[in-house]
Structure formats: C-alpha cells, structure tokens
Design a protein around this motif. Structure first.
Motif, PDB file in Angstrom:
ATOM      1  N   ASP A  54       0.845  -1.193   0.000  1.00 45.99           N
ATOM      2  CA  ASP A  54       0.000   0.000   0.000  1.00 45.99           C
ATOM      3  C   ASP A  54       0.884   1.249   0.000  1.00 45.99           C
ATOM      4  O   ASP A  54       2.107   1.158  -0.095  1.00 45.99           O
ATOM      5  CB  ASP A  54      -0.999  -0.014   1.156  1.00 45.99           C
ATOM      6  CG  ASP A  54      -0.381   0.141   2.530  1.00 45.99           C
ATOM      7  OD1 ASP A  54       0.843   0.379   2.632  1.00 45.99           O
ATOM      8  OD2 ASP A  54      -1.129   0.035   3.521  1.00 45.99           O
ATOM      9  N   SER A  55       0.272   2.408   0.116  1.00 45.18           N
ATOM     10  CA  SER A  55       1.035   3.658   0.042  1.00 45.18           C
ATOM     11  C   SER A  55       2.058   3.767   1.172  1.00 45.18           C
ATOM     12  O   SER A  55       3.172   4.260   0.968  1.00 45.18           O
ATOM     13  CB  SER A  55       0.097   4.866   0.054  1.00 45.18           C
ATOM     14  OG  SER A  55      -0.696   4.870   1.226  1.00 45.18           O
ATOM     15  N   GLU A  86       3.069  -3.474 -11.381  1.00 45.22           N
ATOM     16  CA  GLU A  86       2.125  -2.553 -12.022  1.00 45.22           C
ATOM     17  C   GLU A  86       1.895  -1.324 -11.135  1.00 45.22           C
ATOM     18  O   GLU A  86       1.841  -0.198 -11.632  1.00 45.22           O
ATOM     19  CB  GLU A  86       0.798  -3.259 -12.315  1.00 45.22           C
ATOM     20  CG  GLU A  86       0.879  -4.238 -13.461  1.00 45.22           C
ATOM     21  CD  GLU A  86      -0.416  -5.013 -13.669  1.00 45.22           C
ATOM     22  OE1 GLU A  86      -1.436  -4.703 -13.002  1.00 45.22           O
ATOM     23  OE2 GLU A  86      -0.396  -5.938 -14.495  1.00 45.22           O
ATOM     24  N   VAL A  87       1.768  -1.549  -9.839  1.00 45.50           N
ATOM     25  CA  VAL A  87       1.588  -0.424  -8.909  1.00 45.50           C
ATOM     26  C   VAL A  87       2.872   0.408  -8.858  1.00 45.50           C
ATOM     27  O   VAL A  87       2.819   1.634  -8.884  1.00 45.50           O
ATOM     28  CB  VAL A  87       1.204  -0.936  -7.496  1.00 45.50           C
ATOM     29  CG1 VAL A  87       1.118   0.221  -6.513  1.00 45.50           C
ATOM     30  CG2 VAL A  87      -0.111  -1.698  -7.552  1.00 45.50           C
TER      31      VAL A  87
END
Length: 104
Positions: A54-55, A86-87
């Motif tokens: 996550d971020s 991809e992220v």
C-alpha cells in the motif's frame, strides 16, 4: 503479516521479504532492517513473496532504499510480482529509485 530473512554473503546481503508491505511493518523496517543492512556493500531485496504493497509500504520501501544508498550501499530489487510491479510503475517507483535498481 510481514517478515524478512537476511542471508549474508561477505559484503553482500540478500533479504527476502514475505507478506504485505504496509504500515504494520514500519517499526520492523525502520528500527531493525535499515540498521542491519547499512554495513554491506550491496543488498538484494527479494520481493517474490510480497503480494500487496500500500502507500505506506511504498514510502517504507523508498525510505529503505534511500537510507541504504545514502550509506553507500548498492540496492537491487528482484522478483517483483507482476501485480505489484504494475503499482510500482503507476507510481513511477522505478524512475524514482532508478530502473537499474530493479533486476530480474
């Protein structure tokens, strides 16, 4: 749950990450992992067992790599799962860290 294992090879360390890279592993990375890796010339981070980032995890990864680079340690990240890459690409992580950081 996040965990890691360090394999030492003289001046190089290989770190295998497993689990989710998120806010729950902040203390582990900042208090344990960064200090444990600063004495090496190079570090390879194995990302194959990381299914979710996550971020907060992105920030931790950036902090980890930048902290090690500031200490003169070469850092390489390999075996990133396609969905995680991809992220990374979407957030331009390879451009920020340098494409040469991502190998195989």
């Amino acid at each position: 749950m996040f965990s890691y294992e360090i394999e030492q090879e003289s001046e190089r360390a290989k770190v295998t990450f497993e689990g989710d890279l998120d806010i729950d592993c902040t203390e582990t990375i900042e208090d344990e992992l960064i200090p444990a890796l600063t004495g090496y010339k190079s570090v390879i981070i194995e990302f194959g067992a990381v299914e979710f980032v996550d971020s907060s995890g992105m920030g931790l990864l950036l902090n980890l790599v930048q902290s090690l680079k500031d200490e003169g340690v070469s850092v390489y990240i390999r075996r990133v799962r396609e969905e995680v890459m991809e992220v990374f690409d979407l957030l331009q992580i390879p451009e920020i860290l340098g494409r040469h950081t991502f190998v195989g």
